[in-house]
Design a protein around this motif. Structure first.
Motif, PDB file in Angstrom:
ATOM      1  N   ILE A  93       6.741 -22.665 -70.182  1.00 24.73           N
ATOM      2  CA  ILE A  93       7.276 -23.590 -71.189  1.00 24.73           C
ATOM      3  C   ILE A  93       7.307 -22.863 -72.513  1.00 24.73           C
ATOM      4  N   SER A  94       8.519 -22.629 -72.974  1.00 28.93           N
ATOM      5  CA  SER A  94       8.699 -21.873 -74.200  1.00 28.93           C
ATOM      6  C   SER A  94       8.159 -22.668 -75.392  1.00 28.93           C
ATOM      7  N   GLY A  95       7.343 -22.014 -76.210  1.00 25.49           N
ATOM      8  CA  GLY A  95       6.795 -22.665 -77.403  1.00 25.49           C
ATOM      9  C   GLY A  95       5.749 -23.719 -77.107  1.00 25.49           C
ATOM     10  N   LEU A  96       5.114 -23.644 -75.914  1.00 22.90           N
ATOM     11  CA  LEU A  96       4.115 -24.670 -75.562  1.00 22.90           C
ATOM     12  C   LEU A  96       3.012 -24.768 -76.610  1.00 22.90           C
ATOM     13  N   GLN A  97       2.631 -23.623 -77.189  1.00 26.07           N
ATOM     14  CA  GLN A  97       1.519 -23.618 -78.140  1.00 26.07           C
ATOM     15  C   GLN A  97       1.733 -24.594 -79.291  1.00 26.07           C
ATOM     16  N   ARG A  98       2.993 -24.689 -79.767  1.00 27.89           N
ATOM     17  CA  ARG A  98       3.212 -25.591 -80.918  1.00 27.89           C
ATOM     18  C   ARG A  98       3.133 -27.070 -80.501  1.00 27.89           C
ATOM     19  N   PHE A  99       3.308 -27.352 -79.188  1.00 24.15           N
ATOM     20  CA  PHE A  99       3.181 -28.735 -78.718  1.00 24.15           C
ATOM     21  C   PHE A  99       1.720 -29.133 -78.521  1.00 24.15           C
ATOM     22  N   VAL A 100       0.887 -28.186 -78.064  1.00 24.22           N
ATOM     23  CA  VAL A 100      -0.486 -28.552 -77.687  1.00 24.22           C
ATOM     24  C   VAL A 100      -1.473 -28.442 -78.844  1.00 24.22           C
ATOM     25  N   GLY A 101      -1.051 -27.842 -79.949  1.00 26.27           N
ATOM     26  CA  GLY A 101      -1.945 -27.727 -81.102  1.00 26.27           C
ATOM     27  C   GLY A 101      -3.154 -26.869 -80.774  1.00 26.27           C
ATOM     28  N   ASN A 102      -4.343 -27.374 -81.132  1.00 27.80           N
ATOM     29  CA  ASN A 102      -5.572 -26.601 -80.903  1.00 27.80           C
ATOM     30  C   ASN A 102      -6.236 -26.916 -79.573  1.00 27.80           C
ATOM     31  N   ASN A 103      -5.604 -27.730 -78.760  1.00 31.10           N
ATOM     32  CA  ASN A 103      -6.208 -28.087 -77.477  1.00 31.10           C
ATOM     33  C   ASN A 103      -6.269 -26.872 -76.545  1.00 31.10           C
ATOM     34  N   PRO A 104      -7.358 -26.752 -75.771  1.00 34.35           N
ATOM     35  CA  PRO A 104      -7.480 -25.602 -74.858  1.00 34.35           C
ATOM     36  C   PRO A 104      -6.458 -25.679 -73.719  1.00 34.35           C
ATOM     37  N   VAL A 105      -5.989 -24.514 -73.288  1.00 35.04           N
ATOM     38  CA  VAL A 105      -4.986 -24.441 -72.218  1.00 35.04           C
ATOM     39  C   VAL A 105      -5.528 -23.601 -71.065  1.00 35.04           C
ATOM     40  N   ILE A 106      -5.428 -24.152 -69.863  1.00 35.43           N
ATOM     41  CA  ILE A 106      -5.698 -23.386 -68.640  1.00 35.43           C
ATOM     42  C   ILE A 106      -4.343 -23.088 -68.014  1.00 35.43           C
ATOM     43  N   GLY A 173       4.444 -28.572 -66.902  1.00 33.60           N
ATOM     44  CA  GLY A 173       5.118 -27.474 -66.210  1.00 33.60           C
ATOM     45  C   GLY A 173       6.590 -27.777 -66.040  1.00 33.60           C
ATOM     46  N   ALA A 174       7.336 -26.752 -65.682  1.00 32.03           N
ATOM     47  CA  ALA A 174       8.752 -26.944 -65.376  1.00 32.03           C
ATOM     48  C   ALA A 174       8.858 -27.660 -64.032  1.00 32.03           C
ATOM     49  N   THR A 175      10.077 -28.023 -63.638  1.00 30.97           N
ATOM     50  CA  THR A 175      10.281 -28.661 -62.341  1.00 30.97           C
ATOM     51  C   THR A 175       9.927 -27.683 -61.226  1.00 30.97           C
ATOM     52  N   ASN A 176       9.436 -28.248 -60.128  1.00 32.41           N
ATOM     53  CA  ASN A 176       9.222 -27.476 -58.897  1.00 32.41           C
ATOM     54  C   ASN A 176       8.238 -26.318 -59.005  1.00 32.41           C
ATOM     55  N   VAL A 177       7.201 -26.476 -59.819  1.00 33.88           N
ATOM     56  CA  VAL A 177       6.193 -25.408 -59.864  1.00 33.88           C
ATOM     57  C   VAL A 177       4.928 -25.796 -59.102  1.00 33.88           C
ATOM     58  N   GLY A 178       4.904 -27.006 -58.521  1.00 33.46           N
ATOM     59  CA  GLY A 178       3.750 -27.455 -57.734  1.00 33.46           C
ATOM     60  C   GLY A 178       2.840 -28.410 -58.467  1.00 33.46           C
ATOM     61  N   LYS A 179       3.368 -29.036 -59.529  1.00 38.28           N
ATOM     62  CA  LYS A 179       2.555 -29.939 -60.337  1.00 38.28           C
ATOM     63  C   LYS A 179       2.008 -31.116 -59.527  1.00 38.28           C
ATOM     64  N   THR A 223       2.865 -35.065 -66.784  1.00 40.19           N
ATOM     65  CA  THR A 223       4.073 -35.162 -67.617  1.00 40.19           C
ATOM     66  C   THR A 223       5.300 -34.816 -66.770  1.00 40.19           C
ATOM     67  N   PRO A 224       6.482 -35.229 -67.197  1.00 41.28           N
ATOM     68  CA  PRO A 224       7.679 -34.910 -66.409  1.00 41.28           C
ATOM     69  C   PRO A 224       7.895 -33.398 -66.339  1.00 41.28           C
ATOM     70  N   GLY A 225       8.427 -32.937 -65.232  1.00 39.63           N
ATOM     71  CA  GLY A 225       8.787 -31.520 -65.122  1.00 39.63           C
ATOM     72  C   GLY A 225       9.979 -31.225 -66.009  1.00 39.63           C
ATOM     73  N   ILE A 226       9.866 -30.192 -66.834  1.00 40.81           N
ATOM     74  CA  ILE A 226      10.976 -29.847 -67.717  1.00 40.81           C
ATOM     75  C   ILE A 226      12.046 -29.124 -66.916  1.00 40.81           C
ATOM     76  N   VAL A 227      13.275 -29.558 -67.088  1.00 35.87           N
ATOM     77  CA  VAL A 227      14.399 -28.949 -66.380  1.00 35.87           C
ATOM     78  C   VAL A 227      14.941 -27.800 -67.222  1.00 35.87           C
ATOM     79  N   TYR A 228      14.789 -26.574 -66.720  1.00 32.40           N
ATOM     80  CA  TYR A 228      15.316 -25.409 -67.424  1.00 32.40           C
ATOM     81  C   TYR A 228      16.599 -24.944 -66.737  1.00 32.40           C
ATOM     82  N   PRO A 229      17.742 -25.035 -67.396  1.00 30.31           N
ATOM     83  CA  PRO A 229      19.025 -24.749 -66.745  1.00 30.31           C
ATOM     84  C   PRO A 229      19.224 -23.291 -66.373  1.00 30.31           C
ATOM     85  N   TRP A 230      18.341 -22.393 -66.861  1.00 25.40           N
ATOM     86  CA  TRP A 230      18.538 -20.968 -66.570  1.00 25.40           C
ATOM     87  C   TRP A 230      17.929 -20.555 -65.231  1.00 25.40           C
ATOM     88  N   ARG A 231      17.408 -21.498 -64.455  1.00 25.95           N
ATOM     89  CA  ARG A 231      16.808 -21.170 -63.162  1.00 25.95           C
ATOM     90  C   ARG A 231      17.789 -21.468 -62.030  1.00 25.95           C
TER      91      ARG A 231
END
Length: 375
Positions: A93-106, A173-179, A223-231
């Motif tokens: 997910i491009s730019g995820l850091q700006r969406f999650v703020g200071n929350n920890p990411v695994i 996550g994006a669509t179809n990654v096993g979420k 959360t909904p899977g993000i649809v990335y048209p470049w895949r």
């Protein structure tokens, strides 16, 4: 929504989380009125996926996805970002850091079962770490896993337990990654809910935020899977998904090429070795993608005559629905260890360090890039 379901306006599909409605069949959340009497209600779309393995053309607006994601930065949350190792650059997910703020990411890296068993997993982890850093993503932990084979999930659950504290857990996550597969495992481990989420190989199965109560009063939020048209998985027809999204471990194919030779990957993409000393290239693609070698001077003619037939998938009818090809040219420096990555289709490892000039032809909009070798 009030007018349609009256007092049950807030009812949501227990498969994908969308708010249910009984009026418009072609909109998300449609459910026949009589189905509202059931204890566990799923929308018509989830019913079809579950029972008939059918896809649906219902989608949710891209801006809505981003609006939902932007809520996470204001919460006290643990974020699990799931990516597909087979389509790493395509599913981050491009730019995820700006969406999650200071929350920890695994970072949960799924589909490791597709790689050869002799893979050096420490090297893979270091590679993922480096790529994440370059994408501006700070991660507390990277966990390699396989939802399909249930590998690495205990490690992921331990990591979640370590960092969760009194936070809600957001899975992105994006669509179809096993979420959905991961969420269902979390439901089984942390909650007494009986209903699992709809899992399918079709893009965009989860349509809205799904709040799953945990036994300690916190929630898992899918959360909904993000649809990335470049895949490729977003472009090809349903019947060709198997050719682009491998289900079984990859069988890497090695080709010794002279300059002026071409590899066709069905009629989905084409690899031209334009310049360089004779060298080998390893193709990491779905086993259902037929590879055909020819001379560069014959490539255009071969495609014109045989695309959709000898060169397949896809067949002619499905091929006509794909965008026209765009040409991407890359100069691989001498001494480098590189892959050419085609989002959703796989990658070609350049085995020599002698340098090469390569061209890739792929449908317009598909992400094509060079990267440090994964393997």
């Amino acid at each position: 929504m009030k007018e349609t379901i009256g007092e049950q306006e807030a009812m949501r599909c227990s498969g994908c989380g969308i708010t249910l409605q009984t009026e418009q069949v072609d909109l998300p959340g449609f459910v026949p009125t009589k189905a509202l009497e059931q204890e566990q209600i799923i929308c018509q779309r989830c019913f079809r996926i579950k029972n008939y393995n059918e896809s649906s053309s219902v989608t949710v607006d891209q801006d809505e996805f981003l609006k939902l994601l932007s809520q996470i930065g204001n919460k006290n949350a643990l974020v699990i970002h799931i990516v597909d190792l087979f389509d790493f650059q395509g599913s981050m997910i491009s730019g995820l850091q700006r969406f999650v703020g200071n929350n920890p990411v695994i970072l949960a890296v799924n589909k490791i079962d597709l790689l050869p068993k002799v893979t050096n997993w420490n090297r893979i982890k270091n590679w993922v770490q480096q790529q994440s850093k370059e994408n501006g993503l700070k991660t507390e932990e990277i966990v390699l896993c396989s939802a399909k084979k249930n590998q690495g999930f205990d490690r992921l659950l331990e990591t979640i337990a370590t960092y969760r504290g009194d936070r809600d857990v957001y899975v992105v996550g994006a669509t179809n990654v096993g979420k959905s597969t991961l969420i269902n495992r979390l439901i089984r481990d942390y909650s007494d809910l009986e209903q699992e989420l709809t899992t399918s190989r079709y893009p965009g199965t989860t349509l809205d935020m799904v709040n799953i109560p945990l036994d300690d009063g916190q929630h898992i939020i899918d959360t909904p899977g993000i649809v990335y048209p470049w895949r490729f998985s977003e472009l090809v027809s349903r019947e060709d998904l198997g050719a682009t999204m491998p289900e079984n471990p990859l069988k890497p194919m090695v080709y010794q090429l002279n300059e002026g030779q071409t590899l066709f990957f069905g009629a989905l993409a084409r690899f031209d070795f334009l310049q360089g000393e004779r060298q080998s290239f390893t193709c990491f693609l779905s086993n259902q993608t037929g590879i055909h070698r020819t001379k560069l001077e014959r490539a255009d003619e071969l495609y014109a005559e045989h695309a959709g037939e000898m060169l397949s998938p896809p067949n002619k009818e499905n091929l006509s629905k794909l965008p026209e090809w765009t040409r991407h040219e890359f100069s691989i420096k001498r001494g480098s260890q590189s892959d050419i990555f085609i989002s959703g289709l796989g990658w070609i490892k350049i085995n020599s360090d002698k340098g090469a000039v390569i061209a890739i032809h792929a449908p317009r909009g598909v992400k094509v890039l060079t990267r440090p070798s994964l393997i």
